[in-house]
Scaffold this motif. Structure first.
Motif, PDB file in Angstrom:
ATOM      1  N   LEU A  37      84.239  31.774  49.735  1.00  0.00           N
ATOM      2  CA  LEU A  37      84.789  32.912  49.013  1.00  0.00           C
ATOM      3  C   LEU A  37      84.091  33.122  47.671  1.00  0.00           C
ATOM      4  N   GLU A  38      83.144  32.242  47.356  1.00  0.00           N
ATOM      5  CA  GLU A  38      82.395  32.341  46.102  1.00  0.00           C
ATOM      6  C   GLU A  38      81.140  33.182  46.303  1.00  0.00           C
ATOM      7  N   PRO A  39      80.506  33.661  45.205  1.00  0.00           N
ATOM      8  CA  PRO A  39      79.213  34.341  45.334  1.00  0.00           C
ATOM      9  C   PRO A  39      78.199  33.433  46.017  1.00  0.00           C
ATOM     10  N   PRO A  40      77.200  33.984  46.717  1.00  0.00           N
ATOM     11  CA  PRO A  40      76.291  33.157  47.515  1.00  0.00           C
ATOM     12  C   PRO A  40      75.391  32.253  46.683  1.00  0.00           C
ATOM     13  N   PHE A  41      75.229  31.037  47.167  1.00  0.00           N
ATOM     14  CA  PHE A  41      74.263  30.070  46.635  1.00  0.00           C
ATOM     15  C   PHE A  41      73.879  29.170  47.795  1.00  0.00           C
ATOM     16  N   GLY A 383      68.066  33.163  43.800  1.00  0.00           N
ATOM     17  CA  GLY A 383      67.803  32.006  44.642  1.00  0.00           C
ATOM     18  C   GLY A 383      67.384  32.402  46.042  1.00  0.00           C
ATOM     19  N   LEU A 384      67.559  31.489  46.986  1.00  0.00           N
ATOM     20  CA  LEU A 384      67.135  31.681  48.361  1.00  0.00           C
ATOM     21  C   LEU A 384      68.148  32.501  49.139  1.00  0.00           C
ATOM     22  N   SER A 385      67.650  33.313  50.065  1.00  0.00           N
ATOM     23  CA  SER A 385      68.496  34.061  51.002  1.00  0.00           C
ATOM     24  C   SER A 385      69.588  34.866  50.301  1.00  0.00           C
ATOM     25  N   GLY A 386      69.235  35.448  49.145  1.00  0.00           N
ATOM     26  CA  GLY A 386      70.188  36.272  48.430  1.00  0.00           C
ATOM     27  C   GLY A 386      71.136  35.526  47.519  1.00  0.00           C
ATOM     28  N   GLY A 387      70.953  34.209  47.391  1.00  0.00           N
ATOM     29  CA  GLY A 387      71.818  33.417  46.520  1.00  0.00           C
ATOM     30  C   GLY A 387      71.372  33.466  45.073  1.00  0.00           C
ATOM     31  N   ARG A 388      72.084  32.727  44.236  1.00  0.00           N
ATOM     32  CA  ARG A 388      71.768  32.622  42.822  1.00  0.00           C
ATOM     33  C   ARG A 388      71.630  31.152  42.464  1.00  0.00           C
ATOM     34  N   SER A 389      70.764  30.874  41.491  1.00  0.00           N
ATOM     35  CA  SER A 389      70.462  29.504  41.103  1.00  0.00           C
ATOM     36  C   SER A 389      70.693  29.357  39.607  1.00  0.00           C
ATOM     37  N   GLU A 390      71.615  28.492  39.234  1.00  0.00           N
ATOM     38  CA  GLU A 390      72.010  28.338  37.842  1.00  0.00           C
ATOM     39  C   GLU A 390      71.127  27.320  37.132  1.00  0.00           C
ATOM     40  N   MET A 391      70.700  27.668  35.921  1.00  0.00           N
ATOM     41  CA  MET A 391      69.831  26.801  35.126  1.00  0.00           C
ATOM     42  C   MET A 391      70.514  26.296  33.871  1.00  0.00           C
ATOM     43  N   GLY A 392      71.762  26.726  33.632  1.00  0.00           N
ATOM     44  CA  GLY A 392      72.492  26.254  32.474  1.00  0.00           C
ATOM     45  C   GLY A 392      71.897  26.762  31.178  1.00  0.00           C
ATOM     46  N   PRO A 393      72.273  26.143  30.045  1.00  0.00           N
ATOM     47  CA  PRO A 393      71.651  26.504  28.777  1.00  0.00           C
ATOM     48  C   PRO A 393      70.127  26.368  28.875  1.00  0.00           C
ATOM     49  N   ILE A 405      59.384  27.954  29.812  1.00  0.00           N
ATOM     50  CA  ILE A 405      60.813  28.063  30.070  1.00  0.00           C
ATOM     51  C   ILE A 405      61.371  26.659  30.274  1.00  0.00           C
ATOM     52  N   ILE A 406      62.415  26.329  29.516  1.00  0.00           N
ATOM     53  CA  ILE A 406      63.051  25.021  29.641  1.00  0.00           C
ATOM     54  C   ILE A 406      64.530  25.226  29.962  1.00  0.00           C
ATOM     55  N   GLY A 407      65.079  24.360  30.804  1.00  0.00           N
ATOM     56  CA  GLY A 407      66.458  24.503  31.240  1.00  0.00           C
ATOM     57  C   GLY A 407      67.208  23.190  31.205  1.00  0.00           C
ATOM     58  N   SER A 408      68.532  23.291  31.302  1.00  0.00           N
ATOM     59  CA  SER A 408      69.397  22.111  31.275  1.00  0.00           C
ATOM     60  C   SER A 408      69.809  21.641  32.657  1.00  0.00           C
ATOM     61  N   GLU A 409      69.680  22.513  33.661  1.00  0.00           N
ATOM     62  CA  GLU A 409      69.954  22.130  35.044  1.00  0.00           C
ATOM     63  C   GLU A 409      68.614  21.975  35.765  1.00  0.00           C
ATOM     64  N   ARG A 410      68.468  20.876  36.490  1.00  0.00           N
ATOM     65  CA  ARG A 410      67.198  20.616  37.175  1.00  0.00           C
ATOM     66  C   ARG A 410      67.086  21.550  38.378  1.00  0.00           C
ATOM     67  N   GLN A 411      66.189  22.526  38.265  1.00  0.00           N
ATOM     68  CA  GLN A 411      65.989  23.523  39.311  1.00  0.00           C
ATOM     69  C   GLN A 411      64.511  23.838  39.446  1.00  0.00           C
ATOM     70  N   GLN A 412      64.071  24.088  40.668  1.00  0.00           N
ATOM     71  CA  GLN A 412      62.737  24.611  40.863  1.00  0.00           C
ATOM     72  C   GLN A 412      62.730  26.110  40.584  1.00  0.00           C
ATOM     73  N   VAL A 413      61.544  26.699  40.530  1.00  0.00           N
ATOM     74  CA  VAL A 413      61.412  28.137  40.346  1.00  0.00           C
ATOM     75  C   VAL A 413      61.530  28.819  41.710  1.00  0.00           C
ATOM     76  N   PHE A 414      62.419  29.818  41.779  1.00  0.00           N
ATOM     77  CA  PHE A 414      62.579  30.623  42.983  1.00  0.00           C
ATOM     78  C   PHE A 414      62.052  32.043  42.812  1.00  0.00           C
ATOM     79  N   HIS A 415      62.148  32.589  41.611  1.00  0.00           N
ATOM     80  CA  HIS A 415      61.959  34.032  41.449  1.00  0.00           C
ATOM     81  C   HIS A 415      61.391  34.318  40.055  1.00  0.00           C
ATOM     82  N   PRO A 416      60.647  35.414  39.891  1.00  0.00           N
ATOM     83  CA  PRO A 416      60.134  35.758  38.566  1.00  0.00           C
ATOM     84  C   PRO A 416      61.209  35.875  37.493  1.00  0.00           C
ATOM     85  N   ASP A 417      62.456  36.183  37.881  1.00  0.00           N
ATOM     86  CA  ASP A 417      63.470  36.320  36.834  1.00  0.00           C
ATOM     87  C   ASP A 417      63.847  34.988  36.195  1.00  0.00           C
ATOM     88  N   ALA A 418      63.330  33.873  36.717  1.00  0.00           N
ATOM     89  CA  ALA A 418      63.429  32.622  35.969  1.00  0.00           C
ATOM     90  C   ALA A 418      62.741  32.769  34.614  1.00  0.00           C
TER      91      ALA A 418
END
Length: 483
Positions: A37-41, A383-393, A405-418
């Motif tokens: 029931l949450e937004p896609p991730f 994120g992938l398949s229409g999802g969103r990927s959180e990077m935190g502060p 670009i530096i982030g607080s959540e360990r995430q790879q790059v998915f999209h230019p909007d990173a």
């Protein structure tokens, strides 16, 4: 008719120094019974599809966990077993069900459990008995053992890398599971081992045509499902390696012949799919020699999605040493650096120690003088398949003409909007370095003059023939030409 569904995912790099414990799951959009029931991730996309389709079919839906952890090192045994028991207790409480659908990764390794997915499915089978349909959706970077094949009725795997087809494969699995529960089909699963360990990018040939052919074969109805399990090279388990998977209707011989035939097609193009990785200097040379446009380079050796720390400094150090300008790189995982930058604020010029914090895979830290261009309390990328990927502060900083670009959540790059979501433009950059292996491709291909892949000497080892396996002892290509 009642559907029970759950999601439990992580990808385990057994060579990674990063432990995957309880907090990695509970702190990452964990849900006990409402994840769909949450937004896609990443963790809930199949569950969203299954709930929608089940409700359209008039089925009751019982939902258990949505628990996913960023890829990292071996999962702590107590954490895995706690999550498994939550799923199993929810299943017992659900009462009789006709279908169980599980969104799993396929390369989750815990202390004492070489294959968490197989272990979970075996326990599910013990509870529901032989007549309930068990269907599993897996990431294509999965390990497949006999326990899974013996206990699941259906195994459907993503076909695309990058994984842009999670929802489509979820829909395939649901349709097959419903037909099985209605006794319209009786699926049988066959594996064909390929004795190959590599990475296969599906948007380019010859893999593009192979995936298209698999979809055509399924559409013809000759075979219920075809999947290519690429395997996850950095999981040192006895059954690591690529496999072809075919599911036929009550015809074991057909399933076996089909899996073998498609496996032979993949084997025949192995040289055409052999991966080449630039060194950092080779990638920089190519960017500096380019006549114009934006070159995108994947820093594959520091991909958080493969279990790397994503605070490796090797590529950035060479860019600085070579005097590269008009460039961007990200996402660095460095919560300490982010906190310092946030404290200083936009416009600050400040000394900053960046990266190199997680051990040998990270390399050495870099001491920089940076300008702070932007900060965000909660940065999110597509994120992938229409999802969103959180990077935190997060923050956008610049050092010597290189935008970082530096982030607080360990995430790879998915999209230019990173990058662009922080205000960092890319069309004016001659070189953009993304800490990713392939999931960036769909988003960055439209803006790239050229895409290249780079691996440093530290981080995830990209010479597949030299991965220091201890538990896996089999012969495989490319270490052996004809294993």
């Amino acid at each position: 008719m009642k559907l029970f569904m759950a999601a439990l995912l992580t990808e385990t790099n057994t060579f990674s120094p990063l432990p995957t414990g309880r907090a990695a799951f509970y702190g990452n959009r964990f849900s006990r019974n409402a994840g769909s029931l949450e937004p896609p991730f990443w963790g809930n996309i199949p569950l969203i599809a299954w709930r929608r389709m089940a409700q359209a079919a008039g089925m009751e839906v019982v939902e258990s966990l949505t628990a996913n952890a960023q890829p990292g090192g071996t999962t702590v045994r107590a954490a895995y077993e706690e999550l498994r028991e939550l799923i199993l207790s929810d299943l017992r409480a659900a009462g009789p069900v006709e279908i169980v659908l599980l969104n799993l990764h396929g390369a989750m390794v815990a202390e004492g459990h070489d294959d968490c997915e197989s272990d979970l499915v075996r326990h599910v089978r013990e509870i529901v008995g032989p007549d309930v349909v068990i269907g599993v959706e897996l990431d294509l970077h999965c390990h497949l053992d006999e326990t899974l094949r013996e206990n699941a009725d259906l195994v459907v795997i993503y076909k695309e890398y990058p994984h842009v087809d999670m929802a489509e494969r979820a829909e395939d699995l649901f349709r097959l599971a419903l037909r099985t529960a209605r006794r319209e089909i009786r699926p049988v699963i066959a594996y064909h081992p390929l004795h190959m360990i590599s990475m296969w990018h599906t948007p380019v040939e010859p893999m593009k045509s192979l995936v298209a052919g698999m979809l055509v074969a399924e559409a013809r109805g000759d075979i219920l499902s075809l999947s290519f399990a690429h395997g996850f090279p950095w999981g040192d388990v006895p059954h690591v390696g690529a496999k072809m998977v075919a599911i036929a209707d009550a015809d074991e011989a057909l399933a076996a012949r089909t899996a073998q035939a498609w496996g032979e097609r993949l084997w025949a193009v192995r040289e055409a799919t052999r991966k080449h990785f630039d060194t950092p200097d080779q990638a920089i040379d190519a960017a500096l020699a380019a006549p114009g446009g934006t070159m995108v380079v994947a820093e594959t050796s520091d991909n958080a999605g493969g279990g790397a720390p994503s605070d490796g400094t090797a590529m950035l150090a060479r860019m600085l040493a070579r005097g590269v300008r008009d460039a961007a790189i990200g996402i660095f995982w460095d919560p300490i650096a982010v906190s310092f930058v946030h404290e200083a604020g936009v416009g600050a010029v400040m000394p900053l120690r960046l990266g190199g914090k997680c051990g040998l895979m990270s390399g050495d830290p870099l001491d920089l003088m940076v300008r702070v261009h932007a900060v965000a309390q909660s940065h999110v990328q597509s994120g992938l398949s229409g999802g969103r990927s959180e990077m935190g502060p997060s923050a956008w900083i610049e050092a010597e003409g290189i935008h970082i670009i530096i982030g607080s959540e360990r995430q790879q790059v998915f999209h230019p909007d990173a990058f662009t979501g922080m205000g960092c433009t890319l069309q004016d950059k001659r070189l953009v370095v993304v800490k990713s292996s392939q999931h960036f491709y769909a988003g960055f291909a439209p803006i790239a003059r050229e895409i290249r892949y780079c691996a440093a000497e530290v981080g995830i080892l990209r010479d597949f023939a030299a991965i220091p396996y201890r538990r896996f002892t089999g012969a495989y290509w490319p270490k052996v030409e004809n294993p």
